[in-house]
Scaffold this active site. Structure first.
Site, short mmCIF file in Angstrom:
data_model
loop_
_atom_site.label_atom_id
_atom_site.label_comp_id
_atom_site.label_asym_id
_atom_site.label_seq_id
_atom_site.Cartn_x
_atom_site.Cartn_y
_atom_site.Cartn_z
N ILE A 172 -0.80 9.19 8.73
CA ILE A 172 -1.56 8.28 9.59
C ILE A 172 -1.19 6.83 9.28
CG2 ILE A 172 -3.47 9.91 9.79
CD1 ILE A 172 -5.04 8.18 7.81
N GLY A 216 -5.18 1.72 7.90
CA GLY A 216 -6.24 1.02 8.62
C GLY A 216 -6.02 -0.48 8.65
N HIS A 267 0.37 7.83 4.12
CA HIS A 267 0.97 7.12 5.25
C HIS A 267 2.47 7.38 5.38
CE1 HIS A 267 -2.89 5.18 5.40
NE2 HIS A 267 -2.74 4.72 4.17
N ASP A 278 0.85 -1.19 0.00
CA ASP A 278 0.00 0.00 0.00
C ASP A 278 0.88 1.24 0.00
OD1 ASP A 278 -1.69 2.14 0.47
OD2 ASP A 278 -2.99 1.02 1.83
#
Length: 284
Positions: A207, A210, A192, A187
């Site tokens: 962040i 998830g 991120h 990803d």
């Protein structure tokens, strides 16, 4: 409307061959924080090839998660990726994931729901190898601004918390560099990693993925309540209720009942702000 629900659901599934080996599995586990302490026998099951087992959430990154990618490019879907949010994830295991192998992953849009101000795409990927089905994975993707056509709203289940104290409460620190390591499993969203991109998206700093908190949670449940046995996991689902930042700490409260564990995950440093909700691990 950029989403044509009937066309998207009726489109032919897309298939691709995926492969992985022990290095992919080890990298994924390290991205979840496995390996601390490095010589702990329980952690070596995640990091040492001679003892390796596979956490079932690895299915979300096997072959770099082609199910979601394929679904967002399906016929009938033409959307701005900036409007996309990962709303939930579920996995059903048909048998234990091998430490290495080749499989065919077939992806399709299983459903499109109208939530009013947003549409929800259910992107389903099914993996099978020469011995048969391995797993079925559903990603629930929110697309802001694409609802309102009068379609089926779809399910909106919210799980009530058990009326008792948790059977286990654990905390799991998120290392400062953990998102940088986790993204090597496929990803590459700059949200991120790139502070400038994160600011454009409305965040003070990058962040955590998830799906990283999703994997960390399953590992904590397996290690705490399932005797470290990944093969006991039958299915695992969650709703992404909020964000978490590298450097913070996840607090996981677990309630164990016959054949299932319900979990609530929060961010300790932000007064237990919600991270994962409606989270259930079903097991043997």
């Amino acid at each position: 409307m950029p989403i044509d629900p009937a066309k998207a659901v009726a489109a032919e599934p897309r298939s691709a061959e995926i492969s992985w080996d022990h290095k992919d599995v080890q990298l994924y586990h390290l991205g979840l924080g496995a390996g601390t302490p490095a010589t702990d026998p329980d952690e070596l099951r995640y990091t040492l090839e001679s003892r390796l087992h596979v956490l079932p959430s690895f299915a979300t990154v096997a072959g770099a998660g082609m199910g979601v990618v394929g679904g967002l490019s399906a016929p009938g879907i033409d959307i701005d990726l900036a409007a996309v949010l990962h709303g939930g994830q579920s996995i059903t295991l048909h048998r234990p994931v091998p430490t290495g192998g080749r499989a065919v992953s077939t992806s399709r849009v299983a459903a499109v729901y109208d939530k009013g101000k947003a549409a929800v795409l259910v992107l389903r990927s099914e993996a099978a190898d020469a011995d048969g089905p391995l797993w079925t994975s559903d990603a629930q993707i929110f697309v802001r601004g694409e609802g309102g056509w009068g379609g089926d709203r779809g399910p909106s289940e919210r799980l009530a918390l058990p009326e008792r104290q948790p059977d286990a409460t654990v905390e799991r620190p998120i290392r400062e560099e953990q998102a940088l390591l986790y993204r090597l499993s496929g990803d590459w969203n700059p949200l991120h990693a790139d502070p400038e991109f994160a600011k454009l998206a409305g965040f003070d700093r990058p962040i955590l993925h998830g799906l990283c908190s999703y994997g960390m949670t399953l590992k904590a449940v397996v290690d705490t309540l399932l005797d470290g046995d990944v093969t006991r996991v039958r299915s695992y689902r969650t709703r992404f209720a909020g964000i978490v930042f590298p450097g913070e700490t996840l607090r996981l409260r677990m309630w164990a009942d016959e054949g299932r564990v319900q979990v609530v995950v929060t961010a300790v440093e932000r007064d237990d702000a919600p991270v994962l909700a409606d989270t259930v691990v079903e097991h043997s």
